[in-house]
Write an enzyme that holds these catalytic residues in place. Structure first.
Site, PDB file in Angstrom:
ATOM      1  N   GLU A  41       8.148  65.351  30.616  1.00 35.80           N
ATOM      2  CA  GLU A  41       8.130  66.622  29.268  1.00 35.80           C
ATOM      3  C   GLU A  41       6.612  66.510  28.512  1.00 35.80           C
ATOM      4  O   GLU A  41       6.485  65.032  28.463  1.00 35.80           O
ATOM      5  CB  GLU A  41       9.147  66.987  28.166  1.00 35.80           C
ATOM      6  CG  GLU A  41       8.533  67.376  27.215  1.00 35.80           C
ATOM      7  CD  GLU A  41       9.357  67.925  25.418  1.00 35.80           C
ATOM      8  OE1 GLU A  41       9.800  68.418  25.117  1.00 35.80           O
ATOM      9  OE2 GLU A  41      10.626  66.644  25.790  1.00 35.80           O
ATOM     10  N   LYS A 109      10.190  75.927  26.839  1.00 33.05           N
ATOM     11  CA  LYS A 109      11.658  75.626  25.670  1.00 33.05           C
ATOM     12  C   LYS A 109      11.863  76.554  25.446  1.00 33.05           C
ATOM     13  O   LYS A 109      11.215  77.070  23.994  1.00 33.05           O
ATOM     14  CB  LYS A 109      10.636  74.162  25.455  1.00 33.05           C
ATOM     15  CG  LYS A 109      11.744  73.269  24.921  1.00 33.05           C
ATOM     16  CD  LYS A 109      11.386  71.870  24.301  1.00 33.05           C
ATOM     17  CE  LYS A 109      11.936  71.070  24.011  1.00 33.05           C
ATOM     18  NZ  LYS A 109      11.486  70.261  23.270  1.00 33.05           N
ATOM     19  N   CYS A 145      14.192  69.247  27.913  1.00 30.95           N
ATOM     20  CA  CYS A 145      15.015  68.086  27.139  1.00 30.95           C
ATOM     21  C   CYS A 145      15.985  68.374  26.224  1.00 30.95           C
ATOM     22  O   CYS A 145      16.847  69.260  27.030  1.00 30.95           O
ATOM     23  CB  CYS A 145      13.893  67.371  25.707  1.00 30.95           C
ATOM     24  SG  CYS A 145      14.050  66.223  24.725  1.00 30.95           S
ATOM     25  N   SER A 171      12.761  62.104  25.108  1.00 27.44           N
ATOM     26  CA  SER A 171      12.971  61.508  24.576  1.00 27.44           C
ATOM     27  C   SER A 171      13.052  60.321  23.978  1.00 27.44           C
ATOM     28  O   SER A 171      13.775  59.287  24.987  1.00 27.44           O
ATOM     29  CB  SER A 171      14.850  61.522  24.828  1.00 27.44           C
ATOM     30  OG  SER A 171      16.097  61.296  24.494  1.00 27.44           O
ATOM     31  N   LEU A 283       1.956  32.744  10.489  1.00 20.59           N
ATOM     32  CA  LEU A 283       3.606  31.865  11.029  1.00 20.59           C
ATOM     33  C   LEU A 283       3.914  31.451  10.008  1.00 20.59           C
ATOM     34  O   LEU A 283       3.660  30.465  10.043  1.00 20.59           O
ATOM     35  CB  LEU A 283       3.266  31.227  12.995  1.00 20.59           C
ATOM     36  CG  LEU A 283       4.471  30.675  13.473  1.00 20.59           C
ATOM     37  CD1 LEU A 283       5.604  31.182  13.916  1.00 20.59           C
ATOM     38  CD2 LEU A 283       3.861  29.894  14.809  1.00 20.59           C
ATOM     39  N   GLY A 285       7.561  29.950   9.863  1.00 22.56           N
ATOM     40  CA  GLY A 285       8.440  28.529   9.930  1.00 22.56           C
ATOM     41  C   GLY A 285       9.739  29.587   9.615  1.00 22.56           C
ATOM     42  O   GLY A 285      10.548  28.749  10.375  1.00 22.56           O
ATOM     43  N   GLY A 286       9.739  30.386   9.655  1.00 25.48           N
ATOM     44  CA  GLY A 286      11.207  31.662   9.254  1.00 25.48           C
ATOM     45  C   GLY A 286      10.733  32.335  10.314  1.00 25.48           C
ATOM     46  O   GLY A 286      10.802  32.589  11.444  1.00 25.48           O
ATOM     47  N   ASP A 288      11.696  35.667  11.260  1.00 24.95           N
ATOM     48  CA  ASP A 288      10.765  36.803  10.915  1.00 24.95           C
ATOM     49  C   ASP A 288       9.728  36.736  12.284  1.00 24.95           C
ATOM     50  O   ASP A 288       9.553  37.184  12.795  1.00 24.95           O
ATOM     51  CB  ASP A 288      11.147  37.544   9.939  1.00 24.95           C
ATOM     52  CG  ASP A 288      12.051  38.253   8.850  1.00 24.95           C
ATOM     53  OD1 ASP A 288      12.918  38.544  10.344  1.00 24.95           O
ATOM     54  OD2 ASP A 288      12.139  38.176   7.712  1.00 24.95           O
ATOM     55  N   GLU A 394      14.462  43.829   4.318  1.00 24.82           N
ATOM     56  CA  GLU A 394      12.837  43.539   3.347  1.00 24.82           C
ATOM     57  C   GLU A 394      12.152  45.225   2.830  1.00 24.82           C
ATOM     58  O   GLU A 394      12.191  45.438   2.014  1.00 24.82           O
ATOM     59  CB  GLU A 394      12.070  42.235   3.924  1.00 24.82           C
ATOM     60  CG  GLU A 394      12.750  41.076   4.132  1.00 24.82           C
ATOM     61  CD  GLU A 394      11.724  40.444   5.230  1.00 24.82           C
ATOM     62  OE1 GLU A 394      12.111  39.179   4.648  1.00 24.82           O
ATOM     63  OE2 GLU A 394      10.723  40.867   5.629  1.00 24.82           O
ATOM     64  N   LYS A 504       5.789  51.637  -2.114  1.00 26.17           N
ATOM     65  CA  LYS A 504       5.410  50.978  -0.422  1.00 26.17           C
ATOM     66  C   LYS A 504       5.799  51.045   0.899  1.00 26.17           C
ATOM     67  O   LYS A 504       4.622  50.821   1.499  1.00 26.17           O
ATOM     68  CB  LYS A 504       6.364  49.347  -0.429  1.00 26.17           C
ATOM     69  CG  LYS A 504       5.780  49.611  -2.189  1.00 26.17           C
ATOM     70  CD  LYS A 504       6.875  47.522  -2.406  1.00 26.17           C
ATOM     71  CE  LYS A 504       6.772  46.238  -3.143  1.00 26.17           C
ATOM     72  NZ  LYS A 504       7.613  45.310  -2.969  1.00 26.17           N
TER      73      LYS A 504
END
Length: 534
Positions: A41, A109, A145, A171, A283, A285-286, A288, A394, A504
């Site tokens: 598409e 379409k 589609c 899609s 970075l 140390g966690g 995520d 989070e 946020k």
């Protein structure tokens, strides 16, 4: 008859480059004996082109590329090309059948999705007429589609004497999406008694990832052929009296493998299509940032990724050790930039302003914002894009800092719940250990104050993610969620935090969508709102 599917990764707006890619696919398919080629598409302009569709010069550029392509395609091959079509002051999402140097038919379409990430009613008029064309003794009905998701267009094609249904698609992926596609096409096959060929796009486009996995089903709804997931691929389907013949089918990816691959593809295409030389990330140390780093290296290669550890007085020694070890395991460029002197400087400057005030989230957020400034300075100096490392859990409850850990160009795991973050980390380590085990097993912490853990202010992530999934992805009310067995205090706290932190999320970077409803195009809530859910 041998049919080819160009499971292609179009770049939005790069009409000539997309046309040239289609031509290469057509020429290769023709050389392999295929006499029909399906493209996805809007393959010519890329999907979704969004408000580019309001520009007349956009249609002019599409038409130039389409005209060029038609003049170069093999004349005795039928090529179905998805493209935008402006005619008589109206705009259509179209697919044209091209052979013998001409457009033989153009389909508009019918069903324009206007939910989730789709806004097609904003841009297009709906078509109403079927297109059925004959090629090498078989009559093919064409759809686009969403036309496959309801019975009308397929039944119209049947009534126009179609013997095979072709559907071209853009899609987007979300977890277990392919199973839904199977069921939708089986519904159309049951209604019409016709086999179906499904051609889908692949690649990343901003927050969307298209997974390909084009496939063919016979008139019994049996899966006969499938193309690889998340790969640009020119695949072939042999038809005998209109029925697709069986061929080898790739192994199905596990849910974790599919999500991990989607994240890799989404990041790689965002970086490469936008011309960034590489990426930089903090970075900690966690878990995520560890997962984010692993995906980035797998997507881009170690030489295009830089990791920066920015310890404060609250950073544990094991965080320093684990971050350094992971950077070494992956072979990335790694820097350590202590923020304590900068933090003390800010606190000194603010001392008179904050006289008599206790240490609180203000000072915690200040540390995050110092880190954000350092990463953005590196980005400005060297051109690498900052990847943020916040997860969906989070992001939902606002456990992140505006202009701090939210600062960056791409939020790679923003749609990955925390519980899935752990599963993805374990999946990646099964391929080869790159995330130190202690990062996975230790309690998560932002390390912005002494002895801090995430669960000081949040319920367990298993509980949080369950409430979030029900509230965000399924629109369940707090009362419904409590009846599901969650504690009322947890439900009330989590849902209030989700509602309060829309402001946020509205300022967050785009990131890969892997769930059925992410924060972005999927979920559009007002920031200013006094509706209280009882």
């Amino acid at each position: 008859m041998k049919l080819a599917i160009a499971q292609m990764n179009s770049v939005v707006g790069a009409m000539q480059a997309n046309a040239e890619h289609i031509l290469v696919c057509a020429q290769e398919a023709y050389a392999q004996g295929a006499r029909m080629l399906l493209t996805p598409e809007l393959a010519l302009c890329g999907y979704p082109p969004e408000d580019l569709l309001f520009r007349q010069d956009f249609y002019a550029a599409n038409q130039r590329s389409l005209t060029w392509l038609i003049s170069h395609l093999p004349s005795d091959m039928a090529v179905i090309i998805g493209h935008p079509h402006a005619v008589s002051g109206k705009r259509y999402n179209a697919a044209s059948v091209i052979h013998s140097g001409n457009i033989q038919a153009t389909y508009h379409k019918h069903i324009l999705p206007n939910y989730s990430v789709f806004d097609e009613e904003r841009y297009f008029e709906a078509g109403h007429l079927p297109v059925v064309f004959e090629w090498q003794g078989t009559r093919y009905g064409l759809m686009i589609c969403a036309d496959s998701w309801e019975p009308g267009p397929a039944l119209q094609a049947l009534q126009a004497n179609a013997q095979v249904l072709l559907t071209i698609n853009a899609s987007p992926y979300h977890i277990q999406k392919q199973l839904t596609r199977y069921q939708v096409l089986r519904d159309r096959i049951k209604e019409t008694g016709l086999p179906m060929i499904y051609a889908n796009m692949v690649g990343g486009q901003d927050e969307l990832v298209f997974d390909g996995t084009s496939f063919a089903m016979n008139s019994k709804g049996e899966l006969m052929q499938e193309l690889p997931a998340f790969e640009s691929h020119l695949g072939y389907i042999s038809l005998q009296q209109g029925q697709p013949l069986a061929a080898d089918i790739p192994d199905t990816l596990s849910p974790e493998a599919a999500v991990y691959t989607a994240l890799k593809l989404g990041l790689a295409d965002y970086v490469n299509k936008n011309g960034f030389p590489g990426v930089v990330l903090g970075l900690s140390g966690g878990i995520d940032s560890a997962l984010t780093l692993a995906i980035a290296v797998d997507a881009l290669g170690k030489y295009r990724v830089k990791a920066v550890m920015m310890p404060s007085e609250f950073t544990a020694s094991i965080s320093l050790e684990d971050a350094a070890l992971m950077a070494k395991l992956l072979g990335v460029e790694y820097s350590v930039l202590p923020i304590k002197p900068l933090f003390e400087g800010f606190c000194s400057t603010l001392a008179e302003e904050f006289a008599g005030q206790a240490f609180d989230t203000t000072e915690e957020n200040l540390q995050a914002r110092i880190r954000g400034m350092l990463l953005m300075a590196i980005s400005n100096k060297f051109g690498s894009m900052v990847i943020t490392t916040g997860n969906k859990s989070e992001t939902a409850v606002g456990y992140s800092t505006l202009y701090g850990d939210m600062a960056g160009g791409f939020a790679l795991i923003k749609d990955v719940p925390k519980t899935l973050v752990y599963k993805l980390a374990e999946y990646r380590n099964r391929l080869g250990m790159v995330i130190p085990e202690r990062i996975i097993t230790r309690a998560p912490s932002a390390e912005l104050r002494a002895d801090q853990t995430d669960q000081d202010s949040l319920p367990s992530y298993e509980i949080l993610d369950g409430i979030m999934e029900a509230y965000v992805e399924r629109d369940k009310s707090p009362e419904d969620i409590i009846r599901m067995g969650y504690a009322a205090k947890d439900v009330q706290r989590v849902t209030r935090l989700i509602d309060r932190n829309e402001y946020k999320r509205r300022q967050a970077a785009v990131g890969v969508r892997i769930t059925e409803r992410g924060f972005g195009k999927d979920r559009r809530y007002p920031i200013t709102c006094r509706l209280a859910f009882e």
